[in-house]
Design a protein around this motif. Sequence first.
Motif, PDB file in Angstrom:
ATOM      1  N   ALA A  64      -5.141   6.707   4.076  1.00 14.87           N
ATOM      2  CA  ALA A  64      -5.271   5.430   4.793  1.00 14.87           C
ATOM      3  C   ALA A  64      -5.985   5.605   6.126  1.00 14.87           C
ATOM      4  CB  ALA A  64      -3.890   4.825   5.028  1.00 14.87           C
ATOM      5  N   TYR A  65      -6.652   6.765   6.308  1.00 13.99           N
ATOM      6  CA  TYR A  65      -7.376   7.058   7.547  1.00 13.99           C
ATOM      7  C   TYR A  65      -6.463   6.930   8.766  1.00 13.99           C
ATOM      8  CZ  TYR A  65     -11.297   6.408   4.369  1.00 13.99           C
ATOM      9  OH  TYR A  65     -12.149   6.489   3.304  1.00 13.99           O
TER      10      TYR A  65
ATOM     11  N   ARG B 250      -1.847   4.524  13.434  1.00 16.50           N
ATOM     12  CA  ARG B 250      -2.736   3.399  13.150  1.00 16.50           C
ATOM     13  C   ARG B 250      -3.461   3.729  11.856  1.00 16.50           C
ATOM     14  NH1 ARG B 250      -6.879   2.323  17.713  1.00 16.50           N
ATOM     15  NH2 ARG B 250      -7.776   4.245  16.869  1.00 16.50           N
ATOM     16  N   THR B 251      -3.449   2.805  10.894  1.00 15.63           N
ATOM     17  CA  THR B 251      -4.080   3.034   9.600  1.00 15.63           C
ATOM     18  C   THR B 251      -5.042   1.886   9.291  1.00 15.63           C
ATOM     19  OG1 THR B 251      -2.569   1.790   8.147  1.00 15.63           O
ATOM     20  CG2 THR B 251      -1.843   3.981   8.867  1.00 15.63           C
ATOM     21  N   ARG B 252      -5.757   2.015   8.192  1.00 19.07           N
ATOM     22  CA  ARG B 252      -6.675   0.953   7.773  1.00 19.07           C
ATOM     23  C   ARG B 252      -5.932  -0.328   7.409  1.00 19.07           C
ATOM     24  NH1 ARG B 252      -9.375   3.019   2.255  1.00 19.07           N
ATOM     25  NH2 ARG B 252     -10.479   1.039   2.542  1.00 19.07           N
ATOM     26  N   TYR B 253      -4.612  -0.224   7.203  1.00 19.24           N
ATOM     27  CA  TYR B 253      -3.803  -1.396   6.850  1.00 19.24           C
ATOM     28  C   TYR B 253      -3.014  -1.925   8.040  1.00 19.24           C
ATOM     29  CZ  TYR B 253      -4.762   1.063   2.519  1.00 19.24           C
ATOM     30  OH  TYR B 253      -5.402   1.734   1.490  1.00 19.24           O
TER      31      TYR B 253
ATOM     32  N   GLU C  60      -0.956  -0.892  12.022  1.00 18.69           N
ATOM     33  CA  GLU C  60      -0.089   0.125  12.617  1.00 18.69           C
ATOM     34  C   GLU C  60       1.219   0.234  11.832  1.00 18.69           C
ATOM     35  OE1 GLU C  60       2.106   1.134  16.879  1.00 18.69           O
ATOM     36  OE2 GLU C  60       0.352  -0.199  16.861  1.00 18.69           O
TER      37      GLU C  60
ATOM     38  N   GLN D 284      -4.352   7.617  12.066  1.00 18.10           N
ATOM     39  CA  GLN D 284      -4.466   8.331  13.338  1.00 18.10           C
ATOM     40  C   GLN D 284      -3.126   8.228  14.042  1.00 18.10           C
ATOM     41  OE1 GLN D 284      -7.959   6.168  14.980  1.00 18.10           O
ATOM     42  NE2 GLN D 284      -8.889   8.183  15.150  1.00 18.10           N
TER      43      GLN D 284
ATOM     44  N   ARG E  22       0.811  -1.215   0.000  1.00 20.77           N
ATOM     45  CA  ARG E  22       0.000   0.000   0.000  1.00 20.77           C
ATOM     46  C   ARG E  22       0.845   1.265   0.000  1.00 20.77           C
ATOM     47  NH1 ARG E  22      -5.108  -1.013  -1.740  1.00 20.77           N
ATOM     48  NH2 ARG E  22      -5.818  -2.998  -0.848  1.00 20.77           N
TER      49      ARG E  22
END
Length: 227
Positions: free
Chosen positions: A146-147, A174-177, A179, A149, A101
């Motif tokens: 990737a949203y 922390r992402t959608r894929y 940490e 945080q 990604r």
Amino acid sequence: MSRLVRILGHTVRQQRESRELTQRQLADLAGVSQTAVARIERGERAPGLPLLERLLAAMDVQLAVAVEPLDAHLDAAMADLAARPLADRIDELNLDRLLDRLGDLPHVVSGAAAALLQGAPIPVDAPEVAVRWRDAARFTRWLEAAYGQRWNARWGEFGGVHVDPEEPGEHRWRTRYGEIRAAMCDELPDAIEVRHGERGYRVVPLVEVEVADPRAAALLRRHRERR
């Protein structure tokens, strides 16, 4: 000497030697005596936090505090990791999906994840990659898509702070894929390629991981001692 004093002394020495500084040069930069530096590096003196911060600041680094399992639990965890196939551990980290990604963002696998890919059975909390500062804006856009945080040390959770690595804070998201952690640098470190199955990974060599990552270095030393 206590284990912590020994680790602190080893860390100061590693950082100094990686910058090709003598003990005298570091002492002059930090405004302390060469004898104090030598005693700290040998583990003969427990440095107070102000002194330790001065030594590290003179080398453009700072102290980061973390916790880890007690020794017996850590040994058991490392023994369990050594007995498991490396492919399973890579899958658990979600490493391949995360690297895919990242696309064409220049990066090199670093830290404990690089050690894992080179066969070291040490715990890895999350994949870490080296990213250049000049690619920080691209990395920020990727994190936003990737949203992502960012870890908020004040609140002890993800979120509530800007994801941009240029902003103060830990380089941990922390992402959608999954940490991801980043070691931001002026230039990507020299890398080697290791292969597992059909896939190749560009990683920081193990010897460089030990210089740059004190926690990974401590785990690697413990692994060698167990062997």
